[in-house]
Design a protein around this motif. Structure first.
Motif, PDB file in Angstrom:
ATOM      1  N   THR A 240       0.857  -1.178   0.000  1.00  0.00           N
ATOM      2  CA  THR A 240       0.000   0.000   0.000  1.00  0.00           C
ATOM      3  C   THR A 240       0.893   1.227   0.000  1.00  0.00           C
ATOM      4  OG1 THR A 240      -0.164  -0.090   2.418  1.00  0.00           O
ATOM      5  CG2 THR A 240      -1.951  -1.107   1.140  1.00  0.00           C
ATOM      6  N   TYR A 241       0.330   2.375  -0.369  1.00  0.00           N
ATOM      7  CA  TYR A 241       1.150   3.567  -0.616  1.00  0.00           C
ATOM      8  C   TYR A 241       1.813   4.134   0.636  1.00  0.00           C
ATOM      9  CZ  TYR A 241      -3.248   5.900   0.685  1.00  0.00           C
ATOM     10  OH  TYR A 241      -4.400   6.296   1.324  1.00  0.00           O
ATOM     11  N   ASP A 242       1.429   3.650   1.809  1.00  0.00           N
ATOM     12  CA  ASP A 242       2.104   4.122   3.027  1.00  0.00           C
ATOM     13  C   ASP A 242       3.322   3.274   3.383  1.00  0.00           C
ATOM     14  OD1 ASP A 242       0.628   1.884   3.614  1.00  0.00           O
ATOM     15  OD2 ASP A 242      -0.351   2.712   5.386  1.00  0.00           O
ATOM     16  N   GLN A 243       3.609   2.235   2.569  1.00  0.00           N
ATOM     17  CA  GLN A 243       4.793   1.410   2.799  1.00  0.00           C
ATOM     18  C   GLN A 243       5.965   1.978   1.992  1.00  0.00           C
ATOM     19  OE1 GLN A 243       2.098  -2.509   2.341  1.00  0.00           O
ATOM     20  NE2 GLN A 243       4.260  -2.969   2.612  1.00  0.00           N
ATOM     21  N   PRO A 244       7.160   2.052   2.584  1.00  0.00           N
ATOM     22  CA  PRO A 244       8.298   2.657   1.885  1.00  0.00           C
ATOM     23  C   PRO A 244       8.791   1.838   0.700  1.00  0.00           C
ATOM     24  CG  PRO A 244       8.983   1.740   3.993  1.00  0.00           C
ATOM     25  CD  PRO A 244       7.490   1.662   3.969  1.00  0.00           C
ATOM     26  N   VAL A 245       8.723   0.499   0.785  1.00  0.00           N
ATOM     27  CA  VAL A 245       9.198  -0.367  -0.301  1.00  0.00           C
ATOM     28  C   VAL A 245       8.305  -1.592  -0.410  1.00  0.00           C
ATOM     29  CG1 VAL A 245      11.626   0.342  -0.103  1.00  0.00           C
ATOM     30  CG2 VAL A 245      10.786  -1.617   1.220  1.00  0.00           C
ATOM     31  N   VAL A 246       8.456  -2.299  -1.518  1.00  0.00           N
ATOM     32  CA  VAL A 246       7.778  -3.579  -1.708  1.00  0.00           C
ATOM     33  C   VAL A 246       8.626  -4.666  -1.056  1.00  0.00           C
ATOM     34  CG1 VAL A 246       7.005  -5.290  -3.400  1.00  0.00           C
ATOM     35  CG2 VAL A 246       6.696  -2.843  -3.851  1.00  0.00           C
ATOM     36  N   ASP A 247       8.028  -5.415  -0.154  1.00  0.00           N
ATOM     37  CA  ASP A 247       8.738  -6.467   0.565  1.00  0.00           C
ATOM     38  C   ASP A 247       8.567  -7.786  -0.195  1.00  0.00           C
ATOM     39  OD1 ASP A 247       9.896  -8.236   2.307  1.00  0.00           O
ATOM     40  OD2 ASP A 247       8.565  -7.783   4.006  1.00  0.00           O
ATOM     41  N   LEU A 248       9.602  -8.194  -0.936  1.00  0.00           N
ATOM     42  CA  LEU A 248       9.513  -9.418  -1.742  1.00  0.00           C
ATOM     43  C   LEU A 248       9.379 -10.673  -0.897  1.00  0.00           C
ATOM     44  CD1 LEU A 248      12.080  -8.689  -4.603  1.00  0.00           C
ATOM     45  CD2 LEU A 248       9.590  -8.722  -4.747  1.00  0.00           C
ATOM     46  N   SER A 249       9.756 -10.599   0.370  1.00  0.00           N
ATOM     47  CA  SER A 249       9.649 -11.785   1.225  1.00  0.00           C
ATOM     48  C   SER A 249       8.187 -12.151   1.504  1.00  0.00           C
ATOM     49  CB  SER A 249      10.382 -11.557   2.546  1.00  0.00           C
ATOM     50  OG  SER A 249       9.716 -10.593   3.342  1.00  0.00           O
ATOM     51  N   THR A 250       7.273 -11.199   1.275  1.00  0.00           N
ATOM     52  CA  THR A 250       5.849 -11.468   1.500  1.00  0.00           C
ATOM     53  C   THR A 250       5.124 -11.835   0.205  1.00  0.00           C
ATOM     54  OG1 THR A 250       5.228  -9.145   1.181  1.00  0.00           O
ATOM     55  CG2 THR A 250       5.861  -9.825   3.407  1.00  0.00           C
ATOM     56  N   ALA A 251       5.847 -11.886  -0.911  1.00  0.00           N
ATOM     57  CA  ALA A 251       5.221 -12.125  -2.212  1.00  0.00           C
ATOM     58  C   ALA A 251       4.653 -13.537  -2.318  1.00  0.00           C
ATOM     59  CB  ALA A 251       6.228 -11.886  -3.322  1.00  0.00           C
ATOM     60  N   ILE A 252       3.515 -13.652  -2.989  1.00  0.00           N
ATOM     61  CA  ILE A 252       2.952 -14.960  -3.347  1.00  0.00           C
ATOM     62  C   ILE A 252       3.400 -15.232  -4.783  1.00  0.00           C
ATOM     63  CG2 ILE A 252       0.863 -16.297  -3.699  1.00  0.00           C
ATOM     64  CD1 ILE A 252       0.682 -13.222  -1.534  1.00  0.00           C
ATOM     65  N   VAL A 253       4.126 -16.321  -4.991  1.00  0.00           N
ATOM     66  CA  VAL A 253       4.806 -16.570  -6.262  1.00  0.00           C
ATOM     67  C   VAL A 253       4.314 -17.868  -6.884  1.00  0.00           C
ATOM     68  CG1 VAL A 253       7.036 -16.807  -7.412  1.00  0.00           C
ATOM     69  CG2 VAL A 253       6.831 -15.365  -5.365  1.00  0.00           C
ATOM     70  N   LEU A 254       4.053 -17.832  -8.196  1.00  0.00           N
ATOM     71  CA  LEU A 254       3.688 -19.020  -8.955  1.00  0.00           C
ATOM     72  C   LEU A 254       4.707 -19.216 -10.069  1.00  0.00           C
ATOM     73  CD1 LEU A 254       1.607 -21.276  -9.727  1.00  0.00           C
ATOM     74  CD2 LEU A 254       0.535 -19.567 -11.237  1.00  0.00           C
ATOM     75  N   THR A 255       5.388 -20.379 -10.081  1.00  0.00           N
ATOM     76  CA  THR A 255       6.294 -20.715 -11.179  1.00  0.00           C
ATOM     77  C   THR A 255       5.467 -21.271 -12.331  1.00  0.00           C
ATOM     78  OG1 THR A 255       8.106 -21.215  -9.657  1.00  0.00           O
ATOM     79  CG2 THR A 255       8.266 -22.102 -11.880  1.00  0.00           C
ATOM     80  N   LEU A 256       5.638 -20.688 -13.514  1.00  0.00           N
ATOM     81  CA  LEU A 256       4.796 -21.030 -14.657  1.00  0.00           C
ATOM     82  C   LEU A 256       5.349 -22.226 -15.429  1.00  0.00           C
ATOM     83  CD1 LEU A 256       3.932 -17.418 -15.887  1.00  0.00           C
ATOM     84  CD2 LEU A 256       2.718 -18.874 -14.264  1.00  0.00           C
ATOM     85  N   PRO A 257       4.480 -22.917 -16.167  1.00  0.00           N
ATOM     86  CA  PRO A 257       4.894 -24.140 -16.855  1.00  0.00           C
ATOM     87  C   PRO A 257       5.867 -23.926 -18.004  1.00  0.00           C
ATOM     88  CG  PRO A 257       2.507 -24.104 -16.556  1.00  0.00           C
ATOM     89  CD  PRO A 257       3.014 -22.736 -16.231  1.00  0.00           C
ATOM     90  N   VAL A 258       5.880 -22.729 -18.592  1.00  0.00           N
ATOM     91  CA  VAL A 258       6.692 -22.485 -19.770  1.00  0.00           C
ATOM     92  C   VAL A 258       7.682 -21.357 -19.503  1.00  0.00           C
ATOM     93  CG1 VAL A 258       6.676 -21.762 -22.199  1.00  0.00           C
ATOM     94  CG2 VAL A 258       4.882 -23.292 -21.336  1.00  0.00           C
ATOM     95  N   VAL A 259       8.944 -21.606 -19.798  1.00  0.00           N
ATOM     96  CA  VAL A 259       9.973 -20.568 -19.687  1.00  0.00           C
ATOM     97  C   VAL A 259       9.731 -19.519 -20.766  1.00  0.00           C
ATOM     98  CG1 VAL A 259      12.446 -20.070 -19.811  1.00  0.00           C
ATOM     99  CG2 VAL A 259      11.645 -22.209 -18.765  1.00  0.00           C
ATOM    100  N   GLY A 260       9.701 -18.252 -20.366  1.00  0.00           N
ATOM    101  CA  GLY A 260       9.473 -17.166 -21.304  1.00  0.00           C
ATOM    102  C   GLY A 260       8.049 -16.644 -21.313  1.00  0.00           C
ATOM    103  N   GLU A 261       7.160 -17.257 -20.542  1.00  0.00           N
ATOM    104  CA  GLU A 261       5.787 -16.749 -20.472  1.00  0.00           C
ATOM    105  C   GLU A 261       5.772 -15.323 -19.940  1.00  0.00           C
ATOM    106  OE1 GLU A 261       2.207 -19.116 -19.259  1.00  0.00           O
ATOM    107  OE2 GLU A 261       3.714 -20.595 -18.696  1.00  0.00           O
TER     108      GLU A 261
END
Length: 544
Positions: A240-261
């Motif tokens: 949210t705009y009151d946070q100084p940076v994006v915290d990647l440690s909290t990211a929800i990540v999906l690895t996709l089936p195809v490289v280059g998608e």
């Protein structure tokens, strides 16, 4: 002529003589006018009141977490001839998102009969293509340097390039910019470049910054094996705009089936964020997790190039059908005949690249013949608006324009004709064109486009149709009140008492509004073509 009609005509003529259109009815004027025709001003006041509609809507948008705010209201006239509505468009066209803070106000004839006036603007560059987007009621071109259109100067003005996509959006009144693998908010960097690969195609909605992280690993499209060999990943980062940076440690990540998608279009439907990949995958982020609705298929063409809310569903422009598909939150459906195929061209390799709501109608731009189509929601009928190119002649013997002339080239379909962008701004719809990619002109290699045919690629047009008004709005922390005024042929919008836009209707639409139009009592607050209102609260009233 029957005598009764003659009497009505004579009374009307007398009133116009006593009180000319536009004259005020001050005390002095009333005395003079009424001495000539007793009751003239009173009758004129009554006539004006009958043709003036004031719709007031107070909303609280809540915290700005990147959402599209949706519809404010929609209402039909009692005679069923027009629909009036307002709201914030939720759309995304091949990278660029519609301005979430631009408010649209429309008066739409239910029979779908409308007139278009097209004006070609000066070129923003000398390339054979451009893409445009709108922010703060300014239209910007992004290829060949960022240029902002000035309607008063009738020219393009250079702006500082952001880097990479040159894309920006307002969040709580401040600027969120997407550059080359990095993101800035209000001038400070909140997401820096990754150590490997690149961050691509950013989208902020529902309090999450989403993007693709792509590391091709030196090869082409292929099935994913492991991160070391290359990957494409989808990120959803709480921010949210009151946070100084994006915290990647909290990211929800999906690895996709195809490289280059990667993607051509993001979309938002209620609490869902969706994206269709260039390999045909369709992914949904909801309740803090990603899920795959459609698996990608190597060697099979299935791409989504645009998304747009239409009432309670998401419309998505698709390739290779050239049709609009719909997503209802659970499944994707092909809408047959949305839009039709232009007579005289091939039905193959078509792409609905662009979608927009303009004047309360749906507009769709289709490759490869530069077609612009219009859909009226009331008559439920499609009409062909125009072709954005006047060459070559239509043919169903080839798939793309200039297939034969360009045969043997590295990109055989380079001179197909794109409608790259549809951007409502003020009373107009701005339309841009391109070849398959915005390339440089080369007279030696492509003599069939000389001396002037190449100029159709990279052109920008302003299409104006009576019944539309767009205007930028000011962000407020808390309630704000919008008023929508229809007074004869004039329509206008105000925010907290300050006018933010106005325009004059013409033709049959102006005649309909000037004939004592009444509104249906069944007015839908927070519902309409722009989807349901997604703010904190909404309250409205109508004065007739």
């Amino acid at each position: 002529m029957p005598s009764g009609n003659r009497i009505c005509f004579m009374i009307a003529a007398t009133l116009m003589t006593a009180v000319a259109p536009g004259d005020d009815c001050s005390e002095d004027a009333r005395t003079t006018a009424n001495s000539a025709t007793p009751g003239a001003c009173e009758e004129l006041d009554s006539e004006r009141a009958a043709t003036t509609k004031r719709i007031s809507v107070t909303i609280d948008r809540g915290q700005d977490t990147g959402d599209s705010f949706g519809s404010l209201f929609e209402v039909a006239s009692t005679d069923g001839s027009v629909v009036i509505g307002a709201g914030f468009q939720n759309g995304y066209n091949t990278r660029y998102r519609a301005d979430r803070h631009s408010l649209q106000f429309f008066v739409r004839p239910t029979d779908g009969k409308r007139s278009l006036r097209t004006e070609q603007l000066p070129r923003p560059n000398q390339l054979c293509g451009t893409y445009i987007y709108g922010r703060d009621d300014v239209v910007r071109s992004t290829y060949g340097g960022v240029k902002a259109w000035g309607s008063k100067s009738n020219s393009w003005k250079s702006e500082r390039e952001i880097g990479g996509t040159n894309e920006s959006m307002r969040v709580a009144g401040k600027l969120l910019t997407f550059g080359d693998s990095e993101v800035q908010f209000d001038g400070r960097t909140i997401l820096s470049r990754p150590e490997q690969g690149s961050y691509q195609l950013f989208f902020y909605a529902n309090g999450h910054l989403c993007f693709y992280h792509v590391n091709r690993g030196g090869g082409g499209y292929r099935a994913y094996e492991n991160d070391a060999a290359g990957f494409s990943k989808l990120y959803a980062c709480p921010w949210t705009y009151d946070q100084p940076v994006v915290d990647l440690s909290t990211a929800i990540v999906l690895t996709l089936p195809v490289v280059g998608e990667t993607t051509f279009a993001w979309g938002q439907l209620n609490e869902q964020i969706v994206t269709g990949s260039n390999i045909g995958g369709f992914y949904v982020f909801e309740e803090d997790k990603w899920r795959t609705l459609r698996q990608p298929e190597l060697g099979v063409s299935y791409q989504l190039y645009s998304t747009m809310i239409f009432h309670d569903r998401l419309l998505m422009g698709q390739y290779p059908t050239g049709r609009v598909f719909q997503y209802d939150g659970a499944k994707i459906s092909d809408l047959a005949g949305w839009p039709p195929v232009l007579d005289g061209v091939s039905k193959s390799a078509r792409e609905a690249q662009t979608t927009a709501i303009y004047g309360g109608d749906v507009f769709v731009g289709v490759w490869p013949w530069g077609e612009l189509w219009c859909y009226n929601p009331d008559s439920r009928a499609w009409s062909f608006a125009q072709r954005m190119f006047d060459h070559p002649e239509l043919s169903n013997k080839i798939t793309h324009p200039y297939d034969l002339e360009n045969e043997g080239a590295d990109v055989p379909n380079q001179w197909g004709q794109r409608v790259t962008s549809l951007v409502p701004s003020g009373p107009s719809l701005f339309v841009s064109t391109s070849a398959k990619s915005p390339c440089n002109r080369d007279a030696d290699r492509f003599p069939f486009l000389e001396p002037d045919k190449w100029k159709s690629y990279g052109a920008v047009y302003a299409i104006t149709m009576p019944g539309h008004l767009s205007a930028p709005t000011t962000w407020t922390d808390g309630p704000t009140t919008f008023e929508f005024l229809v007074s004869g042929a004039e329509i206008s919008m105000t925010q907290d008492g300050k006018e933010i836009g106005s325009t004059t209707l013409t033709g049959q639409l102006a005649e309909r509004l000037g004939s004592g139009l009444r509104l249906d009592k069944d007015l839908n607050w927070g519902q309409g073509i722009y989807g349901p209102f997604r703010g904190k609260s909404i309250q409205g009233e109508v004065q007739e």
